[in-house]
Design an enzyme around this catalytic site. Structure first.
Site, short mmCIF file in Angstrom:
data_model
loop_
_atom_site.label_atom_id
_atom_site.label_comp_id
_atom_site.label_asym_id
_atom_site.label_seq_id
_atom_site.Cartn_x
_atom_site.Cartn_y
_atom_site.Cartn_z
N ARG A 48 -3.16 -7.48 7.88
CA ARG A 48 -3.62 -6.12 8.16
C ARG A 48 -4.49 -5.65 7.00
O ARG A 48 -4.65 -6.36 6.02
CB ARG A 48 -2.46 -5.15 8.45
CG ARG A 48 -1.13 -5.41 7.85
CD ARG A 48 -1.06 -5.27 6.36
NE ARG A 48 -1.61 -4.01 5.92
CZ ARG A 48 -2.12 -3.78 4.74
NH1 ARG A 48 -2.17 -4.75 3.81
NH2 ARG A 48 -2.62 -2.61 4.41
N GLY A 49 -5.02 -4.42 7.12
CA GLY A 49 -5.96 -3.92 6.13
C GLY A 49 -7.38 -4.18 6.64
O GLY A 49 -7.67 -5.31 7.06
N ASP A 239 -10.30 2.95 6.73
CA ASP A 239 -10.48 2.06 7.88
C ASP A 239 -11.80 2.31 8.58
O ASP A 239 -12.35 1.43 9.23
CB ASP A 239 -9.31 2.22 8.86
CG ASP A 239 -8.08 1.56 8.29
OD1 ASP A 239 -7.39 2.21 7.48
OD2 ASP A 239 -7.86 0.37 8.59
N LYS A 250 -4.79 5.21 6.69
CA LYS A 250 -3.38 5.20 7.09
C LYS A 250 -2.81 6.61 7.22
O LYS A 250 -3.08 7.47 6.39
CB LYS A 250 -2.60 4.38 6.04
CG LYS A 250 -1.13 4.22 6.29
CD LYS A 250 -0.78 3.70 7.67
CE LYS A 250 -1.52 2.44 8.06
NZ LYS A 250 -1.37 2.08 9.51
#
Ligand code: MRU
Length: 349
Positions: A48-49, A239, A250
């Protein structure tokens, strides 16, 4: 020399993925040999990320054509586009996913005159390039961010925008690693980041591994810690940054930005230019992923809420641009007016 944790490794046509669902207790590395396996790893958040999702997708695009036998370029491109549409459904918010898929498709479409074997070789090289470039980009973000900080400062960060989300330095963590390399003393508060606990399980883990001074707090403690004068700057990743500077990151990031404004603390976004999406005018057009209610009602397989309770579980929020002090990229530090300055940054070669 800092020993960075490597969240993925490419070897002999296999993508090896460090399973972030099990960190920090268990170090499990799983091989991904097909585009379908890469899709699932992104969807399930085994990796993820935003930048890492993009890098993995680029390898996934190669895996999707590696066994193709057609010599017809139109057919080859049709498969590339179908594979791109497939991978694009893995997660909706991080723009790096779509950016990497498009970069692989654009590369493929420039290869009309090449043999099938050459196309495959060049596309793999493109995925490798995306991976290697990320390391250089993160280091430059860190250098730019460090110019805004001073020795002895304390940072607050949220989620994981570190080496586990990228290649090597991370984005929000990059100045911390660079400060460590230079022998500077920069401390960090890490929000635990419910519900996936990227802060507690990943950021606290990777930073403390290399000896950075980390203090873990629950998400709802950030305001009090700021009110006590214990935080000099907030730095988070992103993101997707919309054309007007509104930034998705987030869930919980926006709350920190509101608190930072209240307490007069600078709030910085650290992001590569691949996270800036000029085609999305503002934050209200950024698709926000909603994840399973189980992430909220259950804790490591144990139920912590009443049966049948209604749950809302957005994985990201959008910080309005007027709460952001600066957006720090590998190409420089962007200040308001974001609408104008982000466009200029992207258009300047
Ligand atoms: O849901 P995740 O763990 O993929 O979300 C990650 C974040 O929000 C990060 O802050 C962001 O992707 C930047 S990573 C350099």
């Amino acid at each position: 020399m800092i020993q960075f944790i490597e969240p993925i490794e490419w070897k002999d046509d296999v993508l090896y993925v460090l399973n972030q669902l099990k960190l920090p207790e268990v170090t499990e590395i799983n091989p991904k040999r097909t585009i379908e396996e890469v899709f699932q790893a992104i969807k399930d958040m085994e990796l993820r990320g935003a930048p890492l999702i993009g890098i993995a997708a680029a390898y996934g695009m190669y895996l999707g054509i590696k066994d193709l036998t057609t010599n017809d370029h139109d057919e080859f491109m049709e498969v590339m586009r179908q594979n791109g549409d497939f991978l694009a459904k893995s997660r909706p918010t991080a723009i790096n996913l779509f950016w990497a898929i498009q970069r692989m498709i654009d590369k493929a479409s420039s290869l009309a005159g090449e043999s099938l074997e050459n196309k495959k070789r060049i596309l793999l090289a493109e995925a490798r390039k995306i991976h290697l470039e990320d390391e250089e980009i993160n280091k430059k973000i860190g250098i730019n961010l460090l110019s805004l900080l001073e020795d002895g400062m304390t940072i607050l960060t949220h989620c994981n925008a570190g080496s586990l989300a990228t290649s090597k330095y991370g984005t929000a963590t990059s100045p911390l690693y660079l400060a460590r390399e230079k022998g500077m003393n920069i401390k960090v508060y890490v929000d635990e980041t419910r519900p996936y606990l990227q802060g507690a399980r990943l950021t606290a883990y990777e930073l403390s591994q290399v000896g950075i001074d980390v203090t873990l707090i629950c998400d709802n403690m950030a305001g009090f810690v700021m009110s006590q004068g214990k935080v000099d700057a907030v730095i988070t990743g992103a993101d997707r940054v919309a054309a007007n500077g509104d930034t998705a990151n987030k869930i919980g990031t926006m709350t920190l930005a509101v608190l930072a404004k209240q307490f007069g603390i600078p709030f910085y976004i650290a992001a590569p230019t691949s996270t800036i999406d000029l085609s999305t005018p503002s934050g209200s057009e950024i698709p926000i992923e909603e994840r399973s209610h189980l992430e909220v009602t259950d804790w490591y397989g144990k139920k912590i809420a009443p049966d049948g309770i209604k749950v809302y579980n957005p994985a990201f929020d959008v910080t309005p641009h007027d709460l952001i002090t600066a957006i720090v990229t590998e190409k420089g530090i962007v200040y308001p007016n974001y609408e104008m300055n982000l466009k200029k940054l992207i258009e300047d070669k």
